[in-house]
Design a protein around this motif. Structure first.
Motif, PDB file in Angstrom:
ATOM      1  N   VAL A  15     -48.040 -16.871  28.066  1.00  0.00           N
ATOM      2  CA  VAL A  15     -49.423 -17.227  28.954  1.00  0.00           C
ATOM      3  C   VAL A  15     -49.009 -18.088  29.955  1.00  0.00           C
ATOM      4  CG1 VAL A  15     -50.629 -18.574  27.274  1.00  0.00           C
ATOM      5  CG2 VAL A  15     -51.807 -17.341  29.207  1.00  0.00           C
ATOM      6  N   SER A  16     -49.293 -17.848  31.371  1.00  0.00           N
ATOM      7  CA  SER A  16     -48.693 -19.024  32.419  1.00  0.00           C
ATOM      8  C   SER A  16     -49.837 -19.404  33.356  1.00  0.00           C
ATOM      9  CB  SER A  16     -47.475 -18.320  32.982  1.00  0.00           C
ATOM     10  OG  SER A  16     -46.548 -18.042  32.032  1.00  0.00           O
ATOM     11  N   THR A  17     -49.388 -20.327  34.285  1.00  0.00           N
ATOM     12  CA  THR A  17     -50.367 -20.710  35.361  1.00  0.00           C
ATOM     13  C   THR A  17     -49.231 -21.342  36.219  1.00  0.00           C
ATOM     14  OG1 THR A  17     -52.404 -21.511  36.193  1.00  0.00           O
ATOM     15  CG2 THR A  17     -51.095 -22.943  34.333  1.00  0.00           C
ATOM     16  N   VAL A  18     -49.720 -21.209  37.566  1.00  0.00           N
ATOM     17  CA  VAL A  18     -48.936 -21.715  38.587  1.00  0.00           C
ATOM     18  C   VAL A  18     -49.708 -22.833  39.282  1.00  0.00           C
ATOM     19  CG1 VAL A  18     -47.497 -21.543  40.710  1.00  0.00           C
ATOM     20  CG2 VAL A  18     -47.136 -19.787  39.003  1.00  0.00           C
ATOM     21  N   ILE A  19     -49.479 -24.245  38.966  1.00  0.00           N
ATOM     22  CA  ILE A  19     -50.092 -25.244  39.874  1.00  0.00           C
ATOM     23  C   ILE A  19     -49.241 -25.613  41.277  1.00  0.00           C
ATOM     24  CG2 ILE A  19     -50.831 -27.588  39.756  1.00  0.00           C
ATOM     25  CD1 ILE A  19     -52.205 -25.562  37.694  1.00  0.00           C
ATOM     26  N   ARG A  20     -49.871 -25.800  42.316  1.00  0.00           N
ATOM     27  CA  ARG A  20     -49.169 -25.861  43.578  1.00  0.00           C
ATOM     28  C   ARG A  20     -49.533 -27.111  44.094  1.00  0.00           C
ATOM     29  NH1 ARG A  20     -50.059 -20.267  43.275  1.00  0.00           N
ATOM     30  NH2 ARG A  20     -48.491 -19.131  43.714  1.00  0.00           N
ATOM     31  N   GLY A  21     -48.436 -27.774  44.562  1.00  0.00           N
ATOM     32  CA  GLY A  21     -48.725 -29.093  45.292  1.00  0.00           C
ATOM     33  C   GLY A  21     -48.943 -30.169  44.952  1.00  0.00           C
ATOM     34  N   GLU A  22     -48.884 -30.389  43.507  1.00  0.00           N
ATOM     35  CA  GLU A  22     -49.176 -31.347  42.929  1.00  0.00           C
ATOM     36  C   GLU A  22     -47.655 -31.996  42.180  1.00  0.00           C
ATOM     37  OE1 GLU A  22     -52.045 -32.839  42.449  1.00  0.00           O
ATOM     38  OE2 GLU A  22     -53.447 -31.262  42.814  1.00  0.00           O
ATOM     39  N   SER A  23     -47.981 -33.313  41.852  1.00  0.00           N
ATOM     40  CA  SER A  23     -46.544 -33.848  41.115  1.00  0.00           C
ATOM     41  C   SER A  23     -46.345 -33.274  39.887  1.00  0.00           C
ATOM     42  CB  SER A  23     -46.814 -35.358  40.649  1.00  0.00           C
ATOM     43  OG  SER A  23     -47.681 -35.337  39.852  1.00  0.00           O
ATOM     44  N   GLN A  24     -45.286 -33.251  39.505  1.00  0.00           N
ATOM     45  CA  GLN A  24     -44.768 -32.219  38.243  1.00  0.00           C
ATOM     46  C   GLN A  24     -45.664 -32.976  36.992  1.00  0.00           C
ATOM     47  OE1 GLN A  24     -40.570 -32.252  36.874  1.00  0.00           O
ATOM     48  NE2 GLN A  24     -41.159 -31.306  35.083  1.00  0.00           N
ATOM     49  N   LYS A  25     -46.049 -33.881  36.899  1.00  0.00           N
ATOM     50  CA  LYS A  25     -46.678 -34.535  35.638  1.00  0.00           C
ATOM     51  C   LYS A  25     -48.123 -34.152  35.856  1.00  0.00           C
ATOM     52  CE  LYS A  25     -47.827 -39.000  33.299  1.00  0.00           C
ATOM     53  NZ  LYS A  25     -47.281 -40.266  33.336  1.00  0.00           N
ATOM     54  N   GLU A  26     -48.756 -34.186  37.062  1.00  0.00           N
ATOM     55  CA  GLU A  26     -50.060 -33.763  37.320  1.00  0.00           C
ATOM     56  C   GLU A  26     -50.227 -32.267  37.220  1.00  0.00           C
ATOM     57  OE1 GLU A  26     -54.366 -33.586  37.881  1.00  0.00           O
ATOM     58  OE2 GLU A  26     -53.022 -35.201  37.330  1.00  0.00           O
ATOM     59  N   ALA A  27     -49.006 -31.379  37.590  1.00  0.00           N
ATOM     60  CA  ALA A  27     -49.095 -29.999  37.339  1.00  0.00           C
ATOM     61  C   ALA A  27     -49.053 -29.721  35.872  1.00  0.00           C
ATOM     62  CB  ALA A  27     -47.784 -29.277  38.008  1.00  0.00           C
ATOM     63  N   MET A  28     -48.434 -30.433  35.184  1.00  0.00           N
ATOM     64  CA  MET A  28     -48.262 -30.057  33.729  1.00  0.00           C
ATOM     65  C   MET A  28     -49.567 -30.474  33.125  1.00  0.00           C
ATOM     66  SD  MET A  28     -45.367 -29.215  32.279  1.00  0.00           S
ATOM     67  CE  MET A  28     -45.587 -29.884  30.510  1.00  0.00           C
ATOM     68  N   ARG A  29     -50.387 -31.565  33.580  1.00  0.00           N
ATOM     69  CA  ARG A  29     -51.566 -31.949  33.009  1.00  0.00           C
ATOM     70  C   ARG A  29     -52.682 -30.843  33.183  1.00  0.00           C
ATOM     71  NH1 ARG A  29     -56.358 -33.577  33.923  1.00  0.00           N
ATOM     72  NH2 ARG A  29     -56.053 -33.759  36.226  1.00  0.00           N
ATOM     73  N   GLN A  30     -52.766 -30.444  34.673  1.00  0.00           N
ATOM     74  CA  GLN A  30     -53.745 -29.224  34.896  1.00  0.00           C
ATOM     75  C   GLN A  30     -53.354 -28.083  34.208  1.00  0.00           C
ATOM     76  OE1 GLN A  30     -54.330 -28.841  39.059  1.00  0.00           O
ATOM     77  NE2 GLN A  30     -54.192 -31.158  39.415  1.00  0.00           N
TER      78      GLN A  30
END
Length: 158
Positions: A15-30
């Motif tokens: 199960v996945s989601t793509v977070i765009r335009g954030e830092s990797q750390k913030e993308a991991m959190r979101q």
């Protein structure tokens, strides 16, 4: 080899989601929280699903999109409940051979990048062909685990 291993993974659902335009750390959190809500019942069956490891993050060279994923537990592989969040999806990853480098401690995006660079250097030096334009990070521990932590970086064998 002492500094990496070659693993064969079978076809499996994540199960996945793509977070765009954030830092990797913030993308991991979101991304973590979106996926955590899915396993807590934000799916069409309103079913709670056990947390699994690893939590992976797809990192592509020069790209600020990060795909965060949880492995779907074996008992749900045949028919995982569909997410109700339109930004969360079930994906099937095909069977693949992966070069894996493991390391301990608390992993930051910088530490993952450093370990991926070290693995890439080793593979190049040994003439092992791999897909160099992306890698996965894999975390196995809760943030509350302080000792004997396990992290990995994965490159796909060509």
């Amino acid at each position: 080899a002492k500094d990496y291993e070659l693993r064969q993974y079978e076809t499996a659902k994540w199960v996945s989601t793509v977070i765009r335009g954030e830092s990797q750390k913030e993308a991991m959190r979101q991304g973590f929280w979106k996926l955590f809500h899915y396993i807590q019942g934000k799916n069409e069956k309103e079913m709670k699903i056990d947390m699994t490891v690893p939590v992976t993050c797809l990192v592509k060279s020069g790209c600020t999109d990060f795909k965060i994923s949880f492995f779907v537990p074996f008992e749900h592989q045949d028919s995982p409940p569909q997410p109700t969040d339109s930004n969360v999806f079930i994906e099937e990853r095909k069977a693949a051979a992966l070069y894996v480098r493991s390391f301990g401690g608390f992993a930051s995006p910088e530490k993952y990048a450093e370990e991926a660079d070290a693995l890439a250097r080793t593979l190049r030096n040994r003439g092992q062909p791999f897909h160099e334009d992306f890698f996965y990070t894999a975390g196995y521990d809760s943030p509350f685990k302080l000792f004997n932590r396990h992290n990995e970086v994965w490159y796909f064998k060509k």
